[in-house]
Design a protein around this motif. Structure first.
Motif, mmCIF file in Angstrom:
data_model
loop_
_atom_site.group_PDB
_atom_site.id
_atom_site.type_symbol
_atom_site.label_atom_id
_atom_site.label_comp_id
_atom_site.label_asym_id
_atom_site.label_seq_id
_atom_site.Cartn_x
_atom_site.Cartn_y
_atom_site.Cartn_z
ATOM 1 N N ARG A 381 0.813 -1.220 0.000
ATOM 2 C CA ARG A 381 0.000 0.000 0.000
ATOM 3 C C ARG A 381 0.847 1.270 0.000
ATOM 4 O O ARG A 381 0.686 2.177 0.842
ATOM 5 N N ILE A 382 1.756 1.311 -0.951
ATOM 6 C CA ILE A 382 2.613 2.485 -1.129
ATOM 7 C C ILE A 382 1.996 3.370 -2.213
ATOM 8 O O ILE A 382 1.653 2.894 -3.302
ATOM 9 N N LYS A 383 1.851 4.648 -1.945
ATOM 10 C CA LYS A 383 1.253 5.570 -2.906
ATOM 11 C C LYS A 383 2.156 5.754 -4.129
ATOM 12 O O LYS A 383 3.386 5.798 -3.996
ATOM 13 N N PRO A 384 1.564 5.870 -5.312
ATOM 14 C CA PRO A 384 2.366 6.074 -6.533
ATOM 15 C C PRO A 384 3.312 7.274 -6.438
ATOM 16 O O PRO A 384 4.438 7.219 -6.912
ATOM 17 N N ARG A 385 2.838 8.357 -5.822
ATOM 18 C CA ARG A 385 3.685 9.549 -5.692
ATOM 19 C C ARG A 385 4.934 9.223 -4.877
ATOM 20 O O ARG A 385 6.046 9.657 -5.207
ATOM 21 N N THR A 386 4.749 8.449 -3.808
ATOM 22 C CA THR A 386 5.891 8.046 -2.976
ATOM 23 C C THR A 386 6.839 7.160 -3.763
ATOM 24 O O THR A 386 8.073 7.306 -3.676
ATOM 25 N N ALA A 387 6.274 6.232 -4.558
ATOM 26 C CA ALA A 387 7.095 5.310 -5.349
ATOM 27 C C ALA A 387 7.942 6.068 -6.366
ATOM 28 O O ALA A 387 9.130 5.759 -6.554
ATOM 29 N N ILE A 388 7.352 7.059 -7.009
ATOM 30 C CA ILE A 388 8.092 7.852 -8.007
ATOM 31 C C ILE A 388 9.241 8.597 -7.337
ATOM 32 O O ILE A 388 10.354 8.683 -7.874
ATOM 33 N N LYS A 389 8.974 9.128 -6.145
ATOM 34 C CA LYS A 389 10.021 9.829 -5.401
ATOM 35 C C LYS A 389 11.158 8.873 -5.041
ATOM 36 O O LYS A 389 12.348 9.220 -5.192
ATOM 37 N N VAL A 390 10.809 7.659 -4.596
ATOM 38 C CA VAL A 390 11.821 6.651 -4.237
ATOM 39 C C VAL A 390 12.624 6.239 -5.467
ATOM 40 O O VAL A 390 13.842 6.060 -5.397
ATOM 41 N N LEU A 391 11.939 6.104 -6.610
ATOM 42 C CA LEU A 391 12.628 5.735 -7.845
ATOM 43 C C LEU A 391 13.644 6.807 -8.243
ATOM 44 O O LEU A 391 14.776 6.492 -8.647
ATOM 45 N N GLY A 392 13.253 8.078 -8.114
ATOM 46 C CA GLY A 392 14.175 9.170 -8.420
ATOM 47 C C GLY A 392 15.379 9.165 -7.489
ATOM 48 O O GLY A 392 16.520 9.370 -7.928
ATOM 49 N N GLN A 393 15.132 8.925 -6.199
ATOM 50 C CA GLN A 393 16.226 8.868 -5.232
ATOM 51 C C GLN A 393 17.163 7.696 -5.536
ATOM 52 O O GLN A 393 18.383 7.811 -5.398
ATOM 53 N N THR A 394 16.576 6.572 -5.976
ATOM 54 C CA THR A 394 17.380 5.389 -6.314
ATOM 55 C C THR A 394 18.266 5.662 -7.519
ATOM 56 O O THR A 394 19.452 5.308 -7.526
ATOM 57 N N ALA A 395 17.690 6.297 -8.542
ATOM 58 C CA ALA A 395 18.472 6.628 -9.740
ATOM 59 C C ALA A 395 19.628 7.559 -9.392
ATOM 60 O O ALA A 395 20.759 7.393 -9.890
ATOM 61 N N ASN A 396 19.364 8.538 -8.535
ATOM 62 C CA ASN A 396 20.415 9.462 -8.112
ATOM 63 C C ASN A 396 21.497 8.743 -7.317
ATOM 64 O O ASN A 396 22.695 9.011 -7.469
ATOM 65 N N GLN A 397 21.071 7.797 -6.486
ATOM 66 C CA GLN A 397 21.998 6.996 -5.679
ATOM 67 C C GLN A 397 22.948 6.191 -6.561
ATOM 68 O O GLN A 397 24.113 5.974 -6.208
ATOM 69 N N LEU A 398 22.466 5.770 -7.733
ATOM 70 C CA LEU A 398 23.218 4.861 -8.588
ATOM 71 C C LEU A 398 23.898 5.545 -9.777
ATOM 72 O O LEU A 398 24.482 4.853 -10.622
ATOM 73 N N LYS A 399 23.862 6.851 -9.861
ATOM 74 C CA LYS A 399 24.325 7.533 -11.077
ATOM 75 C C LYS A 399 25.780 7.233 -11.405
ATOM 76 O O LYS A 399 26.134 6.976 -12.574
ATOM 77 N N PHE A 400 26.653 7.214 -10.405
ATOM 78 C CA PHE A 400 28.060 6.917 -10.681
ATOM 79 C C PHE A 400 28.270 5.438 -10.978
ATOM 80 O O PHE A 400 29.182 5.068 -11.720
ATOM 81 N N THR A 401 27.422 4.608 -10.401
ATOM 82 C CA THR A 401 27.476 3.172 -10.701
ATOM 83 C C THR A 401 27.176 2.930 -12.172
ATOM 84 O O THR A 401 27.834 2.109 -12.831
ATOM 85 N N PHE A 402 26.181 3.637 -12.699
ATOM 86 C CA PHE A 402 25.835 3.491 -14.123
ATOM 87 C C PHE A 402 27.015 3.895 -15.015
ATOM 88 O O PHE A 402 27.286 3.247 -16.027
ATOM 89 N N VAL A 403 27.715 4.950 -14.621
ATOM 90 C CA VAL A 403 28.884 5.386 -15.400
ATOM 91 C C VAL A 403 29.965 4.310 -15.370
ATOM 92 O O VAL A 403 30.551 3.958 -16.407
ATOM 93 N N SER A 404 30.220 3.748 -14.190
ATOM 94 C CA SER A 404 31.252 2.718 -14.048
ATOM 95 C C SER A 404 30.938 1.500 -14.897
ATOM 96 O O SER A 404 31.793 1.001 -15.647
ATOM 97 N N ILE A 405 29.720 1.018 -14.795
ATOM 98 C CA ILE A 405 29.331 -0.186 -15.524
ATOM 99 C C ILE A 405 29.378 0.055 -17.027
ATOM 100 O O ILE A 405 29.876 -0.780 -17.804
ATOM 101 N N SER A 406 28.868 1.186 -17.467
ATOM 102 C CA SER A 406 28.856 1.494 -18.898
ATOM 103 C C SER A 406 30.276 1.570 -19.459
ATOM 104 O O SER A 406 30.569 1.030 -20.532
ATOM 105 N N ALA A 407 31.166 2.213 -18.723
ATOM 106 C CA ALA A 407 32.544 2.346 -19.193
ATOM 107 C C ALA A 407 33.252 0.995 -19.230
ATOM 108 O O ALA A 407 33.995 0.698 -20.178
#
Length: 546
Positions: A381-407
Motif C-alpha cells: 500500500r505504497i502511494k504512486p507519488r511516494t514510489a516515483i520519489k523513491v525511484l528518483g532517489q534510487t536513480a540518483n543513488q546509482l548515477k556513478f554506478t551506471f557510469v562505471s558499468i557502462s565504461a
C-alpha cells in the motif's frame, strides 16, 4: 570497410603484442589499487586508453573502436544497469514502507547471530537469485538486505561477492554452461558433469571462506556445524543434478534445499555464543516487538513475489512466448561495426564477427524485478507519488554506478572487437605443458575483461578446447577449468564491483572493494588450480570422455 583481426600485430610476436595491449588492464588495476581512484573515473579513463591502444597497435579504424565502445556502453545500461536500478528500487520500497524492520525481526527470530544471517541471505538466498536471474541482481539484493540488517556496507559487499561464486556456472538457468557447449560443440551434459564435479568442491569451501573473511577462524569454528549444513546441503543436490540432469536447475534447486536445511537445522541447534556487532544490543531479541505470521508474510512478500516472478521468467516456455511475440529491441547490425573479421587460429577461415544489439526488455531479469516492485506497491500500500520519489532517489543513488558499468562494458566490447581479448588468450598457449595451470587463469582473466562467465566462455571456450587437443589433454579438463576459474574472476570484475558498490551505497569507493577482493580471488583461484592439477594428473578418470 573491411578490417581483419591481427592478434600478433607487433612484429608478428604474440607475447609482445599481448604485453602492450594489456596496458589498459594494468592501468585499471593501478588506478584502483595504488591510486585509489574512484571507480567511474578509473573505468572511463581505461575505456579511453583502450581505444587509443587498439587504434595504434591493431590499426583498428577509430570509427569501429568508438562504435564498439558505444555498443558496450548501451549493454551496460540495458540490461545490466536496468537490473541494478530495479533491484535497489525494490529494496528501497521495502525500507520506505517500514516493512524491512519486520524482515529484520523475522531473521533475528531464526538467529540473532550475524554469521547465520550471512549464510541465510548472502549464500542460500543469493544463490537462488543467481540461478534464476544472475547479471548482478543476487549481489545487489543480498548486499542491500544485509546493510538493512545493520551490516557494514563494505563488508556486506565483499561477503556477497564471495558468496555468489558457486551458483554462477549454472545461473541464470544454465546460460554460461550452455554457451560453453555451443562454442565448443561438446555435449552439454558432459560439460555440466565436468564443471559440476569441480564446483561441488568449491561450494563446500565457500561458506567456510565467507566466515573466515567475516570473523576469522576462531569464531568460524563456533558455527562450523551450521556452515557445513549450508555448504553440504547445497553441494549434494548440486553434484547429483550436474551429473544426471543438466545445467538448468543445479543452482535453483540446490539453493532452495540449502535454505530450508539451514532453517530446519536452526530449530535444533544454536551456537554457544551469539556473534553481534559492537552497536548491537544483546537484549534486542527479547525487547523486540513480536509480529504475527501474517505481518511477517506481508513484509517478506516483495521477495517471495520476486522468487515466483523470477522462476516464471526463467522458464523456457515463458521466454519462448515473449520472443515469439517479438517484444524486444533489436539492431541486427550495430552501426559502424560491420565487416570486422576474426582470423586464425580463433577460426579456421576468416569469419565475420557479428555486431548486433538485442535487449529483450520484457523477458529481461530487470523487468521481472521491476514488475515485482510494481506489485509491491499494491501489497504494501505504497502511494504512486511516494514510489516515483523513491525511484528518483534510487536513480540518483546509482548515477556513478551506471557510469562505471557502462565504461567497463565499453572497454570489454573494445577488447573483444579489436582482438585484444584473443591476443591475451593466445599468448597463454605459449606456456606449453604449463597450460594446465594457465587454463583457469584464462577464464579468470576473461571475466575480469568482460564481467561475465558467459562472455568468458564465448571468448575462450573454443581456444581452450583446441589447445588441449594440441597438447594431448582431455579437452573437457581445460574447457571446464575455463568456467571454474572464471567464477573466481567475478570477485574482481569491475562490473561486479560496480554493482556491489552501487547496492551498498559505496559508489566512488570501488577501489576499496577491489583491493580486498583481489587477494580473496587469488586465493580461490589457487584452490581451483590445485583441483585442476589433481584431475589432470592424479584422477584423470573423474572426467567424462568425449
Amino acid at each position: 570497410m573491411e578490417w581483419f583481426h591481427n592478434y600478433a600485430a607487433l612484429n608478428d610476436h604474440i607475447v609482445l603484442t599481448a604485453l602492450v595491449v594489456a596496458i589498459p588492464i594494468f592501468f585499471l588495476i593501478w588506478a584502483l589499487t595504488i591510486k585509489k581512484m574512484k571507480g567511474h573515473i578509473a573505468a572511463s579513463l581505461t575505456l579511453v586508453l583502450a581505444i587509443i591502444i587498439v587504434v595504434l597497435v591493431y590499426q583498428m579504424p577509430v570509427s569501429k573502436a568508438v562504435s564498439a565502445a558505444l555498443l558496450g556502453i548501451t549493454n551496460g545500461l540495458f540490461p545490466i544497469g536496468w537490473i541494478i536500478l530495479a533491484a535497489v528500487f525494490l529494496y528501497n520500497l521495502t525500507v520506505k514502507s517500514g516493512k524491512f524492520d519486520i524482515i529484520k525481526a523475522s531473521i533475528s527470530s531464526l538467529s540473532e547471530d550475524r554469521r547465520i544471517q550471512v549464510l541465510l541471505i548472502a549464500f542460500s538466498f543469493s544463490a537462488f537469485l543467481e540461478g534464476v536471474a544472475g547479471q548482478g541482481a543476487p549481489v545487489a539484493i543480498a548486499a542491500a538486505m544485509l546493510i538493512g540488517l545493520g551490516f557494514d556496507p563494505l563488508k556486506a559487499a565483499i561477503i556477497c561477492l564471495i558468496a555468489n561464486v558457486p551458483p554462477v556456472p549454472f545461473g541464470p538457468v544454465g546460460t554460461p554452461t550452455i554457451m560453453l557447449s555451443t562454442v565448443t560443440e561438446i555435449d552439454v551434459l558432459k560439460i555440466t558433469q565436468s564443471v559440476g564435479a569441480q564446483v561441488t568442491i568449491i561450494s563446500i569451501i565457500i561458506p567456510i571462506f565467507m566466515m573466515l573473511v567475516m570473523v576469522g577462524w576462531k569464531k568460524t569454528v563456533e558455527v562450523l556445524p551450521a556452515v557445513l549444513v549450508t555448504g553440504v546441503s547445497f553441494a549434494i543436490p548440486y553434484f547429483l543434478i550436474t551429473q544426471f540432469v543438466g545445467p538448468e536447475l543445479p543452482s535453483i534447486i540446490s539453493s532452495i534445499i540449502s535454505l530450508i536445511s539451514l532453517a530446519v537445522f536452526l530449530r535444533f541447534w544454536k551456537p554457544k555464543t551469539i556473534y553481534r556487532f559492537e552497536n548491537d544490543k544483546e537484549d534486542a531479541a527479547s525487547n523486540a516487538k513480536k509480529y504475527s505470521a501474517k505481518e511477517i508474510m506481508v513484509a517478506w512478500s516483495p521477495f517471495i513475489i520476486l522468487m515466483v516472478v523470477m522462476f516464471i521468467w526463467s522458464t523456457p516456455g515463458f521466454k519462448g512466448l515473449i520472443n515469439d511475440l517479438e517484444w524486444f529491441v533489436l539492431l541486427e547490425t550495430w552501426p559502424g561495426l560491420d565487416n570486422v573479421f576474426q582470423a586464425a587460429p580463433i577460426v579456421t577461415e576468416p569469419a565475420l564477427y557479428t555486431a548486433n544489439y538485442k535487449w529483450e526488455f520484457i523477458s529481461a531479469a530487470g523487468s521481472a524485478i521491476m514488475l515485482t516492485a510494481i506489485i509491491t506497491l499494491f501489497v504494501l500500500r505504497i502511494k504512486p507519488r511516494t514510489a516515483i520519489k523513491v525511484l528518483g532517489q534510487t536513480a540518483n543513488q546509482l548515477k556513478f554506478t551506471f557510469v562505471s558499468i557502462s565504461a567497463i562494458l565499453g572497454f570489454a566490447y573494445v577488447a573483444n572487437y579489436s582482438g585484444l581479448s584473443f591476443t591475451l588468450g593466445l599468448a597463454f598457449i605459449e606456456t606449453g605443458k604449463l597450460f594446465t595451470i594457465f587454463s583457469p587463469i584464462i577464464g579468470w582473466l576473461g571475466v575480469f575483461l568482460t564481467g561475465s562467465v558467459t562472455n568468458s566462455a564465448a571468448l575462450f571456450g573454443k581456444m581452450q578446447q583446441i589447445t588441449a587437443t594440441y597438447l594431448e589433454l582431455n579437452p573437457l579438463l581445460t574447457v571446464a577449468a575455463n568456467h571454474t576459474g572464471a567464477i573466481m574472476g567475478k570477485l574482481i570484475s569491475p562490473q561486479s564491483i560496480a554493482v556491489a558498490a552501487g547496492a551498498a551505497g559505496l559508489a566512488g569507493r570501488e577501489s576499496e572493494i577491489f583491493r580486498k577482493t583481489m587477494k580473496y580471488s587469488l586465493m580461490l583461484l589457487g584452490i581451483v588450480i590445485i583441483i585442476i592439477l589433481t584431475q589432470a594428473y592424479l584422477f584423470p578418470g573423474t572426467l567424462p570422455e568425449i
